[in-house]
Design a protein around this motif. Structure first.
Motif, PDB file in Angstrom:
ATOM      1  N   PRO A  64       0.820  -1.221   0.000  1.00 16.16           N
ATOM      2  CA  PRO A  64       0.000   0.000   0.000  1.00 16.16           C
ATOM      3  C   PRO A  64       0.848   1.262   0.000  1.00 16.16           C
ATOM      4  N   GLY A  65       0.519   2.181  -0.907  1.00 20.78           N
ATOM      5  CA  GLY A  65       1.238   3.441  -1.003  1.00 20.78           C
ATOM      6  C   GLY A  65       2.579   3.358  -1.695  1.00 20.78           C
ATOM      7  N   ARG A  66       2.929   2.182  -2.227  1.00 28.23           N
ATOM      8  CA  ARG A  66       4.272   1.999  -2.801  1.00 28.23           C
ATOM      9  C   ARG A  66       4.201   1.263  -4.140  1.00 28.23           C
ATOM     10  N   VAL A  67       3.225   1.655  -4.965  1.00 27.49           N
ATOM     11  CA  VAL A  67       3.048   1.033  -6.280  1.00 27.49           C
ATOM     12  C   VAL A  67       2.998   2.127  -7.335  1.00 27.49           C
ATOM     13  N   SER A  68       3.861   2.000  -8.342  1.00 30.19           N
ATOM     14  CA  SER A  68       3.882   2.928  -9.469  1.00 30.19           C
ATOM     15  C   SER A  68       3.353   2.230 -10.714  1.00 30.19           C
ATOM     16  N   VAL A  69       2.743   3.007 -11.601  1.00 29.70           N
ATOM     17  CA  VAL A  69       2.273   2.447 -12.875  1.00 29.70           C
ATOM     18  C   VAL A  69       2.775   3.317 -14.022  1.00 29.70           C
ATOM     19  N   ASP A  70       3.061   2.659 -15.164  1.00 27.18           N
ATOM     20  CA  ASP A  70       3.479   3.345 -16.383  1.00 27.18           C
ATOM     21  C   ASP A  70       2.295   3.425 -17.345  1.00 27.18           C
ATOM     22  N   LEU A  71       2.142   4.570 -17.996  1.00 20.78           N
ATOM     23  CA  LEU A  71       1.139   4.739 -19.048  1.00 20.78           C
ATOM     24  C   LEU A  71       1.816   5.420 -20.227  1.00 20.78           C
ATOM     25  N   MET A  72       1.674   4.834 -21.424  1.00 24.83           N
ATOM     26  CA  MET A  72       2.307   5.384 -22.623  1.00 24.83           C
ATOM     27  C   MET A  72       1.348   6.285 -23.384  1.00 24.83           C
ATOM     28  N   LEU A  73       1.909   7.223 -24.123  1.00 26.54           N
ATOM     29  CA  LEU A  73       1.123   8.137 -24.947  1.00 26.54           C
ATOM     30  C   LEU A  73       1.817   8.339 -26.286  1.00 26.54           C
ATOM     31  N   GLY A  74       1.065   8.882 -27.253  1.00 27.69           N
ATOM     32  CA  GLY A  74       1.651   9.148 -28.565  1.00 27.69           C
ATOM     33  C   GLY A  74       1.794   7.922 -29.438  1.00 27.69           C
ATOM     34  N   LEU A  75       0.895   6.945 -29.278  1.00 30.81           N
ATOM     35  CA  LEU A  75       0.949   5.745 -30.115  1.00 30.81           C
ATOM     36  C   LEU A  75       0.366   6.053 -31.496  1.00 30.81           C
ATOM     37  N   PRO A  76       0.683   5.245 -32.505  1.00 30.60           N
ATOM     38  CA  PRO A  76       0.093   5.450 -33.830  1.00 30.60           C
ATOM     39  C   PRO A  76      -1.436   5.431 -33.762  1.00 30.60           C
ATOM     40  N   ALA A  77      -2.055   6.436 -34.353  1.00 27.97           N
ATOM     41  CA  ALA A  77      -3.518   6.572 -34.443  1.00 27.97           C
ATOM     42  C   ALA A  77      -4.187   6.874 -33.107  1.00 27.97           C
ATOM     43  N   GLN A  78      -3.441   7.062 -32.054  1.00 33.76           N
ATOM     44  CA  GLN A  78      -4.030   7.366 -30.752  1.00 33.76           C
ATOM     45  C   GLN A  78      -4.553   8.803 -30.740  1.00 33.76           C
ATOM     46  N   GLN A  79      -5.722   8.994 -30.119  1.00 32.38           N
ATOM     47  CA  GLN A  79      -6.349  10.304 -30.057  1.00 32.38           C
ATOM     48  C   GLN A  79      -6.379  10.813 -28.618  1.00 32.38           C
ATOM     49  N   VAL A  80      -6.469  12.129 -28.472  1.00 34.75           N
ATOM     50  CA  VAL A  80      -6.353  12.752 -27.159  1.00 34.75           C
ATOM     51  C   VAL A  80      -7.489  12.333 -26.236  1.00 34.75           C
ATOM     52  N   GLY A  81      -8.725  12.437 -26.697  1.00 35.10           N
ATOM     53  CA  GLY A  81      -9.869  12.157 -25.834  1.00 35.10           C
ATOM     54  C   GLY A  81      -9.868  10.747 -25.265  1.00 35.10           C
ATOM     55  N   ASP A  89      -0.163   5.991  -5.628  1.00 39.85           N
ATOM     56  CA  ASP A  89       0.271   7.384  -5.501  1.00 39.85           C
ATOM     57  C   ASP A  89       1.427   7.767  -6.408  1.00 39.85           C
ATOM     58  N   HIS A  90       1.738   6.952  -7.434  1.00 34.14           N
ATOM     59  CA  HIS A  90       2.833   7.290  -8.347  1.00 34.14           C
ATOM     60  C   HIS A  90       2.462   6.852  -9.756  1.00 34.14           C
ATOM     61  N   VAL A  91       2.558   7.793 -10.704  1.00 31.36           N
ATOM     62  CA  VAL A  91       2.238   7.526 -12.109  1.00 31.36           C
ATOM     63  C   VAL A  91       3.370   8.057 -12.977  1.00 31.36           C
ATOM     64  N   SER A  92       3.765   7.269 -13.984  1.00 31.90           N
ATOM     65  CA  SER A  92       4.762   7.703 -14.960  1.00 31.90           C
ATOM     66  C   SER A  92       4.117   7.760 -16.339  1.00 31.90           C
ATOM     67  N   LEU A  93       4.269   8.897 -17.030  1.00 29.23           N
ATOM     68  CA  LEU A  93       3.763   9.069 -18.388  1.00 29.23           C
ATOM     69  C   LEU A  93       4.946   9.055 -19.348  1.00 29.23           C
ATOM     70  N   TYR A  94       4.923   8.149 -20.318  1.00 27.16           N
ATOM     71  CA  TYR A  94       6.017   8.020 -21.271  1.00 27.16           C
ATOM     72  C   TYR A  94       5.502   8.171 -22.702  1.00 27.16           C
ATOM     73  N   GLN A  95       6.145   9.017 -23.464  1.00 29.34           N
ATOM     74  CA  GLN A  95       5.807   9.145 -24.873  1.00 29.34           C
ATOM     75  C   GLN A  95       6.540   8.071 -25.674  1.00 29.34           C
ATOM     76  N   LEU A  96       5.821   7.441 -26.594  1.00 25.01           N
ATOM     77  CA  LEU A  96       6.439   6.452 -27.479  1.00 25.01           C
ATOM     78  C   LEU A  96       7.530   7.102 -28.320  1.00 25.01           C
ATOM     79  N   SER A  97       8.677   6.452 -28.389  1.00 17.39           N
ATOM     80  CA  SER A  97       9.700   6.838 -29.372  1.00 17.39           C
ATOM     81  C   SER A  97       9.944   5.640 -30.274  1.00 17.39           C
ATOM     82  N   LEU A  98       9.906   5.866 -31.564  1.00 17.27           N
ATOM     83  CA  LEU A  98      10.119   4.787 -32.524  1.00 17.27           C
ATOM     84  C   LEU A  98      11.606   4.491 -32.630  1.00 17.27           C
TER      85      LEU A  98
END
Length: 367
Positions: A189-206, A221-230
């Protein structure tokens, strides 16, 4: 030689007491880094995976079998060697990355942690993170990793859309990810991080923002946002080059990132570096060491480190890269030097921090 289980149990028992104390004290903040060159973080690379994801060009291998006893011996040997070489007096954090380190046995994790504790001071409340793939970490394995000394998890969730997960070559579904996340939060509890990727092919903002909002209903309580790099040489790069997939739209990716920051801020998260967000004081000590230009030792095939090898009579920081291929790395680690560092150079340049297929940029001042 097998690690005496009594020693492992004694160190883990002390850490569990410290973690319970921290959880009752409320908001956590990263410990101030010890002055000068007395402290360091430790990164441990497990190079094996079940499957290569379509976006990843990292140093990972999909073997028919793994000689884990040999890998454990070499990880322990190189950990001891680099700690002796650096002469650090305190390890602030340990991060098991990969690859898929949740495929390793908990005993291997415990053996490395015990080696650290024997060579230098590993505080009982040190942050010990394990990267987790949802399909390789059922609840029973998470319990075993906790018993081995792990006290924080980083889950490679990446998306809550099954079509996107298939595009990325992930082995889990959105429901697998949420189930693992729930089990992890129950156990850590309180010590779990998750990764979420953005900028995938055909992905839309909404739709992406709706994923983020759904994740906030389940996450810790911890989130990481990563943009896709080809990355050249990956399946995803080839598909885009051949025109079977559209190229990611950088303007849409920028909008996702900016809007995502707003959503996270409104949910109580503080952005403490380009990709990482935390609330309730749950900043990662290990990440913070990188961003404060602290020393870090890299153990395992292809691991990177930046530290002053005082034990070799050197008084300036070096950037080191360990031998990439696991079999060659194990041969070198078993040799007279006890480590597999193949590239060494002075650490005085700007740099890019990143995870293959996921990138964030920064300027690293000379340090």
């Amino acid at each position: 030689m097998a690690l005496p289980r009594a020693r492992v149990r004694s160190w883990v028992a002390v850490t569990k007491t410290a973690h319970r104390r921290c959880s009752t004290e409320g908001t956590r903040r990263p410990r101030s880094l010890a002055s000068g060159n007395l402290s360091a973080a430790l990164y441990v690379h497990w190079p094996y995976c079940e499957k290569r994801c379509s976006y990843c060009n990292f140093n990972k291998y999909i073997p028919r079998s793994v000689d884990e006893a040999a890998m454990e011996r070499c990880l322990v040997t190189e950990t001891r060697t680099l700690l002796q070489l650096s002469r650090v007096q305190r390890v602030e954090s340990v991060f098991f990355g990969g690859g898929t380190p949740s495929l390793a046995s908990p005993h291997t994790v415990a053996a490395v942690l015990e080696a650290v504790a024997q060579e230098t001071h590993l505080p009982a409340d040190s942050e010990v993170t394990l990267e987790v793939n949802p399909t390789s970490a059922p609840g029973s394995r998470l319990v075993a990793f906790g018993a081995a000394g792990v006290n924080r998890l980083s889950i490679g969730l990446q998306s809550l859309n099954d079509t996107e997960l298939q595009l990325l070559g992930r082995t889990h579904s959105a429901s697998d990810a949420l189930r693992t996340l729930a089990e992890a939060r129950h156990l850590f509890p309180g010590r779990v991080s998750v990764d979420l990727m953005l900028g995938l092919p055909a992905q839309q903002v909404g739709p992406w923002l709706r994923q983020l909002q759904e994740l906030l209903l389940h996450c810790d309580d911890h989130v990481s946002l990563y943009q896709l790099s080809l990355e050249r040489g990956t399946a995803l790069f080839t598909q885009v080059q051949q025109g079977t997939l559209p190229a990611p739209d950088p303007d849409l990716a920028a909008e996702m990132y900016l809007e995502g920051r707003i959503v996270l801020r409104e949910s109580g998260f503080r952005q403490y570096e380009v990709s990482n967000f935390a609330r309730n004081g749950a900043l990662s000590t290990h990440n913070w060491t990188y961003w404060q230009c602290g020393q870090y030792l890299g153990v395992g095939p292809g691991a990177h480190g930046r530290f002053i090898p005082q034990g070799a009579g050197v008084h300036t920081r070096e950037a080191r890269i360990q031998t990439l291929e696991p079999d060659n790395w194990m041969k070198e680690t078993g040799g007279s030097f006890g480590h597999g560092a193949t590239h060494r150079h002075g650490d005085h340049s700007p740099g890019v921090f990143g995870v293959p297929g996921k990138v964030w940029l920064c300027w690293i001042p000379c340090c």
